[in-house]
Design a protein around this motif. Structure first.
Motif: not given
Length: 354
Positions: A323-332
């Motif tokens: 879930a955290i990885q998905a959010l940080t990918a969305r930040f990028d």
């Protein structure tokens, strides 16, 4: 009062750039050890405390990720006086029939994974739980304090998540993606339960009781789908379904009233299955000789039950991390298409249904 040290003071003392200071404070593992130690020594010596407000203004970021869970524990009895701070000691005899139902090991593991991944990526984690009508107010409040938000499916209305997603990225946990525009992270619920049910049938069960979870749970809906798929076309098997609530107490309550016993009791989660094992022990019914019992989740308590619980293990820690990885990918890359990530599961055979 002395002037508070700044990031420039830290950089000057450590002999590095202010960018290096920022990397050490946000993601220390990404910096060489020698540089990291110089910066941290300067921070300690100067008493420097980073300003979250300043960082947010400069980068339009808070460097905080939100995680929102429903509040499942019973708070009805928590409104009285707090325990007096008298320093006394009392002795009580534990009553096994009144054990607390406040533990939710699934949330504990997901939270641990989210915290680990947030730390690795230089983010703090803000955790909130909401109950009843307060959920919407809490979600709105936390959304104004974080860069992105992960929520458990069906915890808050989709309309509210859509509203929040206009401001920050949103990831939904424990549900495969439907028609919404959110990123989703879930596990392979239906195939996992199907494989477990097929194992129970191969073990000789011809009458099954399925204890389901709450009707509004996406996980439960997918697991029930897998259970029914395993039985499709098998008219020789007698099946009964009882609705539970994912709690150990409800599993125990149901199992205490079962008569006659089926060949196997298939539970939609481990907490329910552990309650069933409690009841079987109280009734002096042998598991698996008289009835087989299975769960789903793979919480640690299942390894220590008597007998040990056969279950479908889902990667709960990895679910939080994903879930955290998905959010940080969305930040990028805020413009990328919504994604649905489904993590694998594993059938774990133990003594309750070998």
């Amino acid at each position: 009062m002395a002037k508070a040290p700044t990031v420039y003071d830290v950089a000057e003392r450590a002999g590095v750039s202010i960018a290096s200071v920022s990397r050490v404070l946000r993601s220390p593992d990404s910096v060489k050890e020698q540089t990291r130690e110089r910066v941290l020594e300067a921070v300690r010596h100067l008493g420097y405390v980073p300003s979250a407000n300043a960082r947010g203004l400069a980068a339009r970021r808070t460097n905080v990720i939100g995680l929102f869970f429903p509040g499942h524990d019973d708070v009805a009895g928590s409104e009285g006086q707090l325990v007096a701070a008298s320093g006394g000691v009392t002795t009580v005899r534990d009553d096994p029939t009144t054990e607390p139902e406040t533990n939710n090991f699934y949330f504990d593991e997901v939270l641990r994974g989210a915290e680990i991944e947030a730390w690795r990526r230089g983010f703090a984690l803000m955790v909130a739980a909401g109950r009843g009508a307060s959920r919407e107010a809490i979600v709105n409040d936390i959304a104004g304090r974080v860069d992105g938000l992960a929520v458990l499916a069906r915890t808050v209305p989709d309309e509210l998540l859509t509203h929040v997603a206009r401001r920050i990225p949103v990831v939904v946990l424990a549900a495969t993606r439907g028609t919404d525009a959110f990123d989703h992270v879930s596990v392979n619920n239906a195939p996992g339960m199907r494989a477990m049910t097929e194992h129970v049938l191969k073990a000789g069960a011809r009458s099954l009781l399925y204890i389901a979870g709450p009707e509004d749970s996406p996980d439960d809906a997918e697991r029930l789908q897998g259970f029914r798929a395993a039985l499709d076309g098998n008219a020789e098997v007698a099946v009964e379904l009882i609705r539970g609530d994912f709690s150990r107490g409800r599993g125990r309550e149901i199992a205490l009233g079962i008569d006659p016993l089926p060949d196997a009791i298939v539970c939609s989660n481990d907490q329910t299955a552990l309650g069933v094992l409690d009841a079987m022990g109280r009734r002096s019914i042998s598991v698996p000789d008289d009835v087989m019992v299975t769960g789903f989740d793979g919480i640690a308590a299942g390894r220590h039950s008597s007998p040990r619980l056969t279950t479908v293990h889902q990667p709960m820690v990895e679910l939080g991390r994903a879930a955290i990885q998905a959010l940080t990918a969305r930040f990028d890359d805020p413009s990328m298409d919504a994604r649905s990530l489904v993590l694998p599961v594993q059938v774990v055979l133990r003594e309750s249904c070998p």
